[in-house]
Design a protein around this motif. Structure first.
Motif, short mmCIF file in Angstrom:
data_model
loop_
_atom_site.label_atom_id
_atom_site.label_comp_id
_atom_site.label_asym_id
_atom_site.label_seq_id
_atom_site.Cartn_x
_atom_site.Cartn_y
_atom_site.Cartn_z
N ILE A 56 0.81 -1.23 0.00
CA ILE A 56 0.00 0.00 0.00
C ILE A 56 0.84 1.28 0.00
O ILE A 56 0.33 2.34 -0.35
CB ILE A 56 -0.99 0.03 1.19
CG1 ILE A 56 -0.28 -0.08 2.52
CG2 ILE A 56 -2.01 -1.08 1.06
CD1 ILE A 56 -0.12 1.20 3.24
N GLN A 113 -1.34 6.61 0.73
CA GLN A 113 -1.11 5.34 0.07
C GLN A 113 -0.97 5.54 -1.44
O GLN A 113 -1.30 6.60 -1.98
CB GLN A 113 -2.27 4.38 0.34
CG GLN A 113 -2.44 4.02 1.81
CD GLN A 113 -3.61 3.09 2.07
OE1 GLN A 113 -3.84 2.74 3.22
NE2 GLN A 113 -4.35 2.67 1.05
N TYR A 166 -2.85 5.74 5.19
CA TYR A 166 -2.65 4.85 6.34
C TYR A 166 -2.21 5.69 7.52
O TYR A 166 -1.52 6.72 7.36
CB TYR A 166 -1.68 3.72 6.02
CG TYR A 166 -0.24 4.08 5.73
CD1 TYR A 166 0.71 4.19 6.75
CD2 TYR A 166 0.19 4.26 4.41
CE1 TYR A 166 2.03 4.48 6.47
CE2 TYR A 166 1.51 4.54 4.12
CZ TYR A 166 2.43 4.66 5.16
OH TYR A 166 3.75 4.95 4.87
#
Length: 602
Positions: free
Chosen positions: A217, A380, A386
Motif C-alpha cells: 500500500i 497510500q 494509512y
C-alpha cells in the motif's frame, strides 16, 4: 539438494532445559517409549576442537545434552493432539513435564510467572517453582497483517479467556495471558476460523516472519513482499523437517525503503534493493541476534529474485539445522556459526549444498530515508491514507482491540497491521475520515501524533508475567513516558529518542539497539539496599533516516538507575545531549552518546 537428517523433532528454551520426566498426576498421556540415548559414534579429530559442537552434518545427530535428547524423542508439532485430547480435559496437573516446559512452546504456549515472586528469586528457583498454572499465548501474525474480523476475534478471546490482557510485541505478534489449558482448543478453533493460529509461534523452530507493515500500500515501496512471506509460511511453517532447529530462527522481509523490519537483528532477512541490471529483488542478510551476546547480521553480497526468496530462506534454515551448534544452548544461534564461518564460507555452503543454482552478486540497499515505525498520517499509492498509532509500550487490552476493530470499520476500512515497534497501522482510510479516526484512536489510548518519547519507547513483558524477568517493565516504562512528556515538553528534540526497557539480560526489547537501553537487574540504592533497577546502554540503534548504519550501544561502568528513577535519568541525559550536541545541530543522540565523557552520561 540436501536430504535432511532423519532425527528431527521439536522445541525448548534455556530456562527449562533441565526439565525431567517426573511423576505427574493421573491421566498421564500415552507417549512413545523413551529411547535409550544413542551411543556417540567415533568421530575424527578436528583441529582446534576439543569437543564436538553437535553439528548434525559434522558430528552426527546423537544428542549431546538432555535438551537435544528429548527433542528427538517426540516432535513438538505432535503435542497439539495431547493438548486437545488429554490435557485440556485433565487440566494443568495432567500435563507431562517435558511437554509443559518444551513442546508446548511450538504451539505458542509458555507458563507465566506466579504472582508475588520477586526478581531476586528468578535465578534461584526451579521452573516449576516460578510458574503459575496459566499460560501466555502468542498469536502468530506473519507480516503483521490483520483484518478487523481477526482483530475482533483476538480481542474477544482476551475478554473471554485472558482477563482482558493483550500486548503488541516487537515481533508483530499479539500476546495474551491468564490462559488455561482447558480453554486452548476453543481458542485455536476461534483463531483458525479466521485464518490465524499459534503454530511455531515459539520454540526451536522458524518463528513469525516479520514483514513491512505497509506492504502493498505504500506509495514509495520498491516491491510488495507479501507473496514472498506467503511462500515461506505456506511451504515451511509446520514442516516437520524444520521442527527441531538448534534454537529459535527469526526472519524478516521488507520491500520498503525505510527498511522497517529491524533486519540487522534477525537470523535471516531480505531487504528490497534495485539491481542495476536485474531489477528489484532482495539483499540477503544472515546471522543477527541480540540477547547476552549481541551480533548484527551481515550481508552475503547476493541479489535474490522474488521467485527465489523462499528457496534461499529454506537454504539458510537448513544450514542452521544441519550445521548449527547444539551442544551448548547459549551458543546455539545462527550468529555463532556465522561468526566462525564468515560470509564467504556461508555463501559457498548455501549455494553449493542447498540451492539449485548460485545467486548473482548484488548491491547493498541504500541508507533509509525515513523512519520505519510508520507513525502518523501517510498517503497510500491508491490515494487513500494509512495512519500509524502507538499505545504506550505496546500495552493494550481485549476490549481495546474489539473497540479498535469497530472504529476502523466505522471509518471505511477492514485492514490494519502490527509493527516491529509495538505499534499499529490502520490502512485504507479515505482522506475525509482521517481526522475522525485520529480522534477515535486517541480515545482508545492510541496516539497517531505521539510525543517523540512515547513514540520511541518499547518494553518487554517484564516480571508481571515472565519467568526470566528480574524487574517490572511495562508499569515503570509507562510512568516514565508520562513524566517525560511533561518534563521534556517544549524541548526541541531533533528526532525520536528510543528508550527500550527490558526486564532481564535477554534483550527482548532490543536494549543494545536503542538510544537508551535499560537492562533489568537488582541494584544498590543510596541506603545500601538491593532494589529493582537497570543497567544503562547508550547510543545503540539500527539504520534509520538519522543513522548511517546499525551499531550497538555502549555501557558505562557502574551506570545503573533504580526502576522508579527512569524518567529522572532520561530527562537529565537528554537535556545534556541538547546542550552539548554539535553546534551544527545535526548530531544524533547515538553519535553524542558514543563521544561524550562518561561523567556526562551519568
Amino acid at each position: 539438494m540436501t536430504t535432511p537428517p532423519t532425527d528431527v523433532a521439536t522445541d525448548a528454551s534455556a530456562l527449562d532445559a533441565a526439565a525431567t520426566e517426573t511423576a505427574a498426576a493421573p491421566a498421564r498421556p500415552e507417549r512413545p517409549e523413551r529411547a535409550e540415548r544413542p551411543a556417540r559414534a567415533e568421530r575424527p579429530a578436528r583441529p582446534g576442537a576439543n569437543r564436538p559442537n553437535g553439528q548434525w552434518k559434522v558430528d552426527g545427530t546423537a544428542p549431546l545434552n538432555g535438551n537435544e535428547e528429548w527433542k528427538q524423542v517426540d516432535n513438538g508439532l505432535a503435542v497439539r493432539g495431547r493438548i486437545e485430547e488429554i490435557y485440556s480435559k485433565g487440566g494443568f496437573a495432567s500435563i507431562d513435564p517435558t511437554d509443559l516446559h518444551g513442546r508446548f512452546r511450538v504451539w505458542g504456549l509458555y507458563t507465566q510467572r506466579k504472582p508475588g515472586i520477586d526478581g531476586g528469586r528468578t535465578a534461584t528457583l526451579e521452573p516449576h517453582e516460578l510458574e503459575d498454572e496459566y499460560f501466555m499465548l502468542r498469536v502468530r501474525i506473519d507480516g503483521g497483517q490483520l483484518t478487523t474480523e481477526q482483530l475482533r476475534v483476538i480481542g474477544q478471546i482476551s475478554v473471554d479467556f485472558g482477563r482482558d490482557t493483550a500486548d503488541l510485541t516487537d515481533r508483530q505478534n499479539v500476546q495474551l495471558h491468564w490462559i488455561r489449558v482447558e480453554d486452548v482448543p476453543e481458542i485455536w478453533r476461534r483463531l483458525e476460523a479466521v485464518g490465524l493460529g499459534t503454530t511455531e509461534a515459539c520454540g526451536d523452530v522458524p518463528r513469525v516472519v516479520l514483514g513491512s507493515p505497509v506492504a502493498g500500500i505504500a506509495a514509495d515501496e520498491l516491491i510488495d513482499p507479501t507473496p514472498q512471506i506467503d511462500a515461506i509460511t505456506s511451504r515451511f511453517i509446520g514442516d516437520e523437517t524444520l521442527a527441531n532447529l538448534p534454537r529459535k530462527f527469526k526472519s524478516a522481509v521488507t520491500g520498503h525503503p525505510s527498511q522497517d523490519v529491524v533486519h540487522e537483528i534477525n537470523d535471516v532477512a531480505f531487504v528490497a534493493v534495485e539491481h542495476p541490471e536485474l531489477g528489484v529483488g532482495y539483499d540477503l542478510w544472515v546471522g543477527g541476534g541480540l540477547s547476552t551476546a549481541p551480533r548484527l547480521a551481515e550481508r552475503l553480497g547476493v541479489w535474490v529474485s522474488p521467485d527465489r526468496v523462499a528457496e534461499a530462506w529454506h537454504g539458510v534454515a537448513q544450514i542452521f539445522r544441519d550445521y548449527g551448534y547444539r551442544r551448548l544452548r547459549n551458543k546455539a544461534r545462527l550468529k555463532f556459526l556465522l561468526a566462525d564461518w564468515g560470509t564467504e564460507k556461508f555463501r559457498q555452503v548455501l549455494e553449493t549444498e542447498y540451492l539449485d543454482s548460485p545467486l548473482p552478486d548484488g548491491p547493498a540497499a541504500p541508507k533509509p530515508l525515513a523512519h520505519g515505525d510508520h507513525v502518523g498520517v501517510h498517503r497510500q499509492k491508491d490515494g487513500r491514507f494509512y495512519v500509524g498509532a502507538t499505545p504506550i509500550v505496546g500495552r493494550v487490552s481485549g476490549p481495546t482491540l474489539v473497540k479498535l476493530a469497530e472504529l476502523v470499520e466505522a471509518h471505511g476500512s477492514s485492514r490494519l497491521r502490527t509493527t516491529p515497534h509495538q505499534k499499529l497501522v490502520i490502512l485504507d482510510i479515505p482522506e475525509t475520515q482521517v481526522e475522525s479516526l485520529i480522534t477515535g484512536l486517541d480515545e482508545l489510548g492510541l496516539s497517531a501524533r505521539p510525543s517523540l518519547i512515547r513514540r520511541g519507547t518499547i518494553a518487554c513483558t517484564g516480571i508481571e508475567f515472565c519467568k526470566l524477568a528480574i524487574v517490572e517493565t511495562k508499569a515503570f516504562a509507562t510512568a516514565a513516558v508520562l513524566d517525560l512528556e511533561r518534563t521534556l515538553d517544549g524541548f526541541d528534540l531533533p528526532h525520536p529518542i528510543s528508550l527500550h526497557v527490558n526486564g532481564c539480560p535477554n534483550s527482548c526489547a532490543r536494549i543494545q539497539t536503542a538510544d537508551i537501553g535499560l537492562k533489568g537487574q537488582l541494584v544498590m540504592n543510596d541506603a545500601g539496599e538491593q532494589v529493582p533497577g537497570y543497567q544503562v546502554h547508550l547510543g545503540g540503534g539500527l539504520a534509520t533516516a538519522d543513522r548511517e548504519e546499525a551499531g550497538l550501544g555502549r555501557t558505562v561502568r557502574g551506570l545503573k538507575v533504580e526502576a522508579d528513577g527512569i524518567a529522572e535519568y532520561v530527562e537529565r541525559v537528554v537535556k545534556r545531549f541538547l546542550d552539548d550536541r554539535d553546534a551544527v545541530g545535526d548530531e544524533t543522540f547515538a553519535e553524542w552518546a558514543h563521544r561524550a565523557d562518561e561523567e556526562v552520561l551519568r
